[in-house]
Write a protein that holds these residues in place. Structure first.
Motif, short mmCIF file in Angstrom:
data_model
loop_
_atom_site.label_atom_id
_atom_site.label_comp_id
_atom_site.label_asym_id
_atom_site.label_seq_id
_atom_site.Cartn_x
_atom_site.Cartn_y
_atom_site.Cartn_z
N GLU A 78 -41.64 38.27 -6.58
CA GLU A 78 -40.80 38.71 -5.47
C GLU A 78 -41.67 39.11 -4.28
O GLU A 78 -41.36 40.05 -3.56
N GLU A 79 -42.77 38.42 -4.10
CA GLU A 79 -43.73 38.78 -3.06
C GLU A 79 -43.07 39.04 -1.71
O GLU A 79 -43.40 39.99 -1.02
N THR A 80 -42.10 38.17 -1.35
CA THR A 80 -41.55 38.24 0.00
C THR A 80 -40.74 39.50 0.25
O THR A 80 -40.72 40.00 1.36
N LEU A 81 -40.04 39.98 -0.77
CA LEU A 81 -39.14 41.08 -0.45
C LEU A 81 -39.48 42.40 -1.13
O LEU A 81 -38.88 43.42 -0.84
N ILE A 82 -40.49 42.40 -1.99
CA ILE A 82 -40.68 43.61 -2.81
C ILE A 82 -41.04 44.84 -1.97
O ILE A 82 -40.53 45.93 -2.23
N VAL A 83 -41.86 44.66 -0.94
CA VAL A 83 -42.29 45.84 -0.18
C VAL A 83 -41.12 46.48 0.57
O VAL A 83 -40.89 47.69 0.49
N THR A 84 -40.34 45.63 1.24
CA THR A 84 -39.15 46.13 1.94
C THR A 84 -38.23 46.83 0.96
O THR A 84 -37.69 47.91 1.22
N VAL A 104 -33.92 61.11 -11.28
CA VAL A 104 -33.58 59.72 -11.57
C VAL A 104 -34.81 58.83 -11.42
O VAL A 104 -35.56 58.96 -10.46
N SER A 105 -35.01 57.95 -12.40
CA SER A 105 -36.03 56.91 -12.27
C SER A 105 -35.33 55.60 -11.95
O SER A 105 -34.50 55.14 -12.73
N VAL A 106 -35.64 55.03 -10.80
CA VAL A 106 -35.04 53.75 -10.43
C VAL A 106 -35.96 52.64 -10.96
O VAL A 106 -37.12 52.57 -10.57
N ILE A 107 -35.44 51.82 -11.85
CA ILE A 107 -36.28 50.81 -12.49
C ILE A 107 -36.00 49.44 -11.89
O ILE A 107 -34.87 48.97 -11.88
N VAL A 108 -37.06 48.83 -11.38
CA VAL A 108 -36.93 47.55 -10.69
C VAL A 108 -37.78 46.50 -11.40
O VAL A 108 -38.98 46.46 -11.20
N PRO A 109 -37.17 45.66 -12.25
CA PRO A 109 -37.95 44.57 -12.83
C PRO A 109 -38.15 43.50 -11.75
O PRO A 109 -37.22 43.19 -11.02
N ALA A 110 -39.36 42.99 -11.63
CA ALA A 110 -39.60 42.03 -10.55
C ALA A 110 -40.52 40.91 -11.02
O ALA A 110 -41.54 41.17 -11.67
N TYR A 111 -40.15 39.71 -10.71
CA TYR A 111 -40.99 38.56 -11.04
C TYR A 111 -41.11 37.67 -9.81
O TYR A 111 -40.10 37.19 -9.29
N VAL A 150 -49.98 46.70 -3.67
CA VAL A 150 -51.20 47.49 -3.62
C VAL A 150 -51.57 47.78 -2.18
O VAL A 150 -51.92 48.91 -1.81
N GLU A 151 -51.41 46.76 -1.34
CA GLU A 151 -51.79 46.96 0.05
C GLU A 151 -50.82 47.89 0.78
O GLU A 151 -51.22 48.83 1.46
N ALA A 152 -49.54 47.64 0.58
CA ALA A 152 -48.54 48.42 1.32
C ALA A 152 -48.56 49.89 0.93
O ALA A 152 -48.36 50.76 1.77
N PHE A 153 -48.78 50.19 -0.34
CA PHE A 153 -48.67 51.58 -0.79
C PHE A 153 -50.00 52.19 -1.20
O PHE A 153 -50.03 53.29 -1.76
N ASP A 154 -51.08 51.46 -0.96
CA ASP A 154 -52.40 51.96 -1.28
C ASP A 154 -52.48 52.44 -2.73
O ASP A 154 -52.73 53.61 -3.02
N LEU A 155 -52.22 51.51 -3.63
CA LEU A 155 -52.13 51.87 -5.05
C LEU A 155 -53.50 51.97 -5.70
O LEU A 155 -54.41 51.22 -5.38
N VAL A 156 -53.62 52.92 -6.61
CA VAL A 156 -54.83 53.02 -7.42
C VAL A 156 -54.40 53.06 -8.90
O VAL A 156 -53.32 53.53 -9.21
N PRO A 157 -55.26 52.56 -9.79
CA PRO A 157 -54.86 52.52 -11.19
C PRO A 157 -54.91 53.90 -11.84
O PRO A 157 -55.75 54.72 -11.50
N LEU A 158 -53.96 54.13 -12.75
CA LEU A 158 -54.00 55.32 -13.61
C LEU A 158 -54.68 54.87 -14.91
O LEU A 158 -54.57 53.72 -15.29
N GLY A 195 -48.33 36.64 -4.98
CA GLY A 195 -49.10 37.78 -4.48
C GLY A 195 -48.34 39.09 -4.49
O GLY A 195 -48.65 39.99 -3.70
N MET A 196 -47.35 39.23 -5.36
CA MET A 196 -46.51 40.42 -5.32
C MET A 196 -47.29 41.71 -5.53
O MET A 196 -47.17 42.66 -4.76
N LEU A 197 -48.13 41.69 -6.56
CA LEU A 197 -48.88 42.90 -6.87
C LEU A 197 -49.81 43.27 -5.70
O LEU A 197 -49.88 44.43 -5.30
#
Lengths: 350, 142, 482
Positions: free
Chosen positions: C78-84, C69-76, C115-123, C109-111
């Motif tokens: 949502e800085e305050t709650l996206i990480v949780t 399953v791919s859980v798709i979360v559209p977000a605009y 990036v900080e919470a999950f240590d994201l790197v670009p593909l 600052g959502m992105l």
């Protein structure tokens, strides 16, 4: 009736109905709370004895067990209810002791009778109990119930035969999948429980089963490594009108296919097939593991269907040095590039 | 296994007699609680039972037991959540056994991944459970 | 004109008008409430089946054939709650699922937070996917560890539907679950809603999950810890409304194989089916309803056997609007979406090929969802006026009141008892008492307010249609991500 008459009836009627409903809600909640409490109160004195048996702490001679077996009347019904509940939670020797207790109370005999009752609810309950106790004496009853009139009873029967685990049930179970009611997931789990003995039934289902039976059978042939199924699977991939069954077959073929089945898998990736089948086939090429698949997968890397292209990249990665080399060579393609980056992150050397 | 520098529960009571090690059992199913409690008591443990993850965490904070038996799916905090919090906040190693209906490999993996010392699948064998609890506590088998 | 003259004219006009409309309004209320009652009965059957099954099936473990399953979360923004929220989604119990967050051109600052919470790197650029997107996809990020199954796709802002389509394109699993960033899922949510796909893989193409109101409850780390009735009456009324029309209504419809609406707050589809249907329509306001109807039409046109199912067990909790202004916007938009979609799919009405959807489901939506506010308004305006001008018999007015709102209260009570019987999620007595009171308020007070808002939405659409006729893009995204 006049309007006035209507009003005279409707007003108070509705008010009464509302009140009745409100009371019903309260009563429901009250009933649930009280019933549970009363029942717990009644079984409280027996609880310790039951726990003694259920945890295998009974004496060598089974004193507590025989004491519980001698309980009569309403207490016995309460006791049986408690035991059935516990039965779902323990296994091993403890469970055997509990089943023994139910048997001595005649609960299992009653269940076997109830499985032929006119009431579908009773039949369902009885089958559930037989399953819980894994009572092999109930096998025939459960197999018959796979063809029951009621879809819910059939669904329960599938779970029951799975729990009993008698391999004789495999073919009737697969056959019954043509009917509504039996869940494919339950059937798959039951058949896994029946183990290798169900292999022959799986082959039969591939050749002659309903679409759902073919889907389950194909899936299980792949997971269970039934190599004999390969020719039949090829047939499904090439000809099955049911897309889900064909996709399950191609996935299975990736796992158990022979070298000569490469062509059948590769053919299923061709563009005019539906996406579901193509994706499954592309993944199967990686699973199948022939270097022959490399050029096919390289072509698929540029496929407009993103999931097919990405599956091709994953499959190439799975194909060892030749596949990886091809992937690196085509790193400019989005699917290949993304997969390579991903592979490097996970620590795969490419 | 790493033994805590100072055991969370004193192995000896003030009177000097050997105390029964205290085990916390957290499960929302009262039958499971009873079964586990009964069996562990028979095996020489003191048992505290709670019905959800939040309570389990409270007990851990206020009066840490010698070991914990946690159900995975509980209302409030799940067993996994409780274990994560314990491993995050505590410096001493708390022996934890997960008791769960989740029997698939991924579930067992997930349990060990967050730091469970052992994982027992429901329906469970009470006898086996005692051996496993002995095991995580490093006690000799009976 | 003097009052007696006004009174006379009013009396005559209203007598005529009332003579015509009264039987219609009367019959209408009788029918709509009776239909609800029928749905309650159907739903009770559905619940019963569901509960028995839950009892007798071994614990749900998603089993042998669980699809990814791919859980798709559209977000605009949502800085305050996206990480949780993402943490909670990643922690959902399921053997194989990934989370796809689509950043719809956020300006906060959502992105950065992600990036900080999950240590994201670009593909590097990925394959574009099958659904055409008007906006620009600007990047794809994954966690550096390569194992956490999270994918963050960034794009320029173009609204929720396009964000979801972008997510569908990027999804790597065969099943997609569309949820809102602020939805709170039960830990077992995916296991429950994918169960139909496992149980009947050859036919099930879509499944809706029950969405219920979470206001007033305790939520910790993106999990519902303790369910309570909300404190505001507006939210309480919505709890009852969600119960009656969504839970009971959809369970009822699904039990006769005519589920026409899978909520956008939690809907699960087969990815290939959504792609074949062309994804969500970015121009539609009622995009979830529209997609659901499009899938129905596509499957029926192709003559394929298929099923859309509804999972009555509560799986998704959402914050419902707690202020009049927000609720008004929401309802107005819902009704506008309803109208535009029903109108666009009018061709499915009464066609043999569309079976129960065309003969039962859609006509019902036309008659009892779309036109509901019009007929209610007639009742609400004309009856008091008629009383004032003496054109309406007091007894008749009372009768109408009884058939409309009295009956509705009874039906909501019935729905509530069915819920209490089947799920009994509220365990405090206090909540039950509040619920009983909210039932009355929902039907007398709250419902009348929504009537106006729904009419507003419809009116806005009819007027808007004339103004922008032929223009392809309509400004439908003023709501952002509400």
């Amino acid at each position: 009736m006049t309007i006035g008459g209507f009003v005279a009836v409707a007003g108070p009627g509705l008010a009464a109905a509302s009140l009745l409903m409100a009371c019903a809600i309260v009563a429901l909640k009250l009933h649930r709370t009280l019933r549970t409490r009363a029942w717990e109160h009644r079984v409280a004195p027996l609880r310790e004895a039951v726990l003694l048996v259920a945890t295998g702490e009974d004496t060598e001679d089974g004193d507590t067990l025989s004491e519980l077996a001698g309980v009569r009347g309403r207490t016995r019904r309460d006791l049986d209810e408690l035991v059935v509940r516990l039965l779902g939670k323990v296994r091993g020797e403890a469970a055997d002791q509990l089943v023994e207790l139910l048997r001595s109370h005649g609960v299992l005999d009653r269940a076997t009778r109830d499985a032929r009752s006119w009431s579908p609810v009773r039949r369902e309950r009885a089958l559930h109990l037989i399953g819980r106790c894994r009572d092999w004496r109930g096998t025939d009853v459960a197999i018959t119930a796979l063809e029951d009139r009621s879809p819910r009873v059939r669904a329960q029967a599938a779970r029951t035969v799975g729990r009993i685990g008698d391999p004789r049930a495999a073919r009737p179970l697969l056959h019954a999948l043509r009917l509504e009611g039996i869940h494919v997931g339950d059937a798959a789990e039951a058949l896994v429980g029946l183990g290798h003995a169900s292999g022959e039934a799986l082959l039969w289902a591939l050749a002659e089963g309903s679409p759902r039976a073919r889907t389950v059978a194909a899936h299980l042939c792949g997971v269970g490594g039934v190599r004999m199924a390969a020719p039949l699977l090829v047939d499904l991939v090439e000809r099955d009108p049911d897309l889900t069954a064909a996709s399950a077959a191609v996935s299975a073929l990736g796992k158990v296919g022979r070298a000569q089945d490469h062509g059948a898998i590769a053919a299923a990736t061709v563009r005019f097939h539906p996406q579901q089948l193509r994706r499954a086939a592309t993944e199967a090429l990686g699973e199948h593991g022939l270097a022959l698949a490399v050029p096919v997968l390289v072509r698929l890397l540029a496929d407009p269907t993103s999931q097919v292209a990405e599956a091709a990249a994953r499959s190439l990665l799975a194909l060892g040095p030749a596949g990886r080399a091809a992937l690196v060579e085509h790193a400019h393609l989005p699917a290949a590039g993304a997969e390579l980056t991903h592979a490097r992150l996970t620590g795969v050397a490419v | 296994m790493i033994r805590p520098a100072r055991p969370p529960t004193p192995e000896r009571s003030p009177g000097g007699h050997p105390a029964r090690p205290r085990v916390l059992v957290a499960d929302d199913d009262v039958d499971i609680r009873d079964l586990v409690q009964f069996k562990l008591q028979q095996a020489g443990y003191d048992v505290v039972c709670v019905g959800d993850g939040l309570e389990a965490w409270d007990v851990f904070v206020s009066d840490p037991p010698a070991a914990m038996v946690l159900d995975v799916m509980m209302p409030g905090l799940s067993g996994i959540d409780v274990l994560l919090k314990i491993r995050e906040h505590s410096t001493v190693h708390m022996p934890v056994l997960m008791l769960s209906a989740r029997a698939r490999d991924v579930d067992v993996d997930a349990g060990f991944a967050v730091g469970a010392d052992d994982y027992v699948v429901k329906p469970f064998s009470p006898r086996e459970l005692v051996h496993r609890v002995n095991g995580i506590l490093g006690r000799p088998r009976r | 004109m003097t009052w007696p003259e006004v009174h006379d004219v009013g009396n005559q006009v209203l007598t005529v008008f009332f003579g015509v409309t009264a039987p219609v309004v009367f019959t209408y209320f009788l029918l709509i409430n009776t239909s609800y009652l029928v749905l309650v009965v159907l739903a009770a059957g559905g619940f019963r089946r569901h509960m028995r099954e839950k009892e007798t099936r071994r614990d749900l473990t998603a089993g042998e054939m669980a699809p990814g399953v791919s859980v798709i979360v559209p977000a605009y923004n949502e800085e305050t709650l996206i990480v949780t929220s993402v943490r909670a989604l990643l922690a959902l119990r399921y053997p194989q699922h990934e989370v796809v967050v689509v950043d719809d051109g956020s300006t906060d600052g959502m992105l950065a937070a992600l990036v900080e919470a999950f240590d994201l790197v670009p593909l590097p650029a990925r394959a574009t996917g099958e659904i055409p997107i008007r906006a620009q996809v600007t990047g794809t990020l994954v966690p550096r560890n390569g194992h956490t199954r999270l994918l963050v796709v960034t794009k320029t802002n173009s609204g929720r539907s396009e964000a979801i389509n972008t997510g569908i394109n990027a999804a790597r699993e065969p099943i997609i679950a569309i949820i809102d960033a602020d939805s709170i899922l039960e830990p077992d949510a995916l296991v429950r809603v994918t169960q139909p796909f496992i149980d009947d893989p050859n036919r099930v193409v879509g499944a809706g999950g029950t969405v219920r109101a979470v206001n007033g409850s305790t939520v910790t780390a993106g999990r519902l810890v303790r369910l309570q009735m909300p404190r505001s009456w507006l939210a309480r009324a919505q709890v009852m409304e969600y119960l009656r029309s969504f839970l009971i209504g959809r369970t009822g419809w699904a039990s006769i194989g005519t589920l026409l609406l899978i909520s956008g707050a939690f809907g699960v589809y087969r990815r290939d089916v959504v792609i074949a249907a062309g994804g969500l329509d970015p121009d539609s306001i009622g995009e979830d309803f529209e997609l659901c109807l499009r899938v129905h039409r596509m499957m029926r046109d192709a003559g394929r056997e298929y099923r859309m199912v509804f999972v009555p067990e509560p799986v998704c909790w959402t914050e419902v609007p707690s202020t009049i202004a927000v609720l008004r916007r929401q309802r107005s938009r819902w009704h506008r979406g309803l109208w535009e979609t029903l109108w666009a799919y009018r061709g499915m009405l009464f066609r043999r090929r569309y079976g129960r959807v065309g003969w039962l489901g859609l006509p019902y939506y036309w008659a009892f969802e779309l036109f509901a506010p019009v007929l209610e308004v007639v009742g609400l305006v004309v009856v008091p006026l008629g009383l004032l001008f003496g054109a309406v018999n007091v007894k008749y007015a009372l009768l109408l009141l009884a058939v409309s709102y009295g009956y509705a209260v009874v039906v909501t009570f019935a729905a509530m008892s069915v819920e209490e019987w089947a799920f009994h999620r509220y365990d405090r007595w206090r909540d039950l008492v509040v619920a009983v009171a909210a039932t009355v308020f929902e039907n007398v007070g709250y419902r009348q307010m929504t009537v106006w808002w729904r009419l507003e939405g419809w009116w806005a659409s009819l007027r808007g249609r004339k103004q922008v006729w032929g223009v392809m893009t309509r400004a439908g995204f003023e709501e952002g991500t509400t």
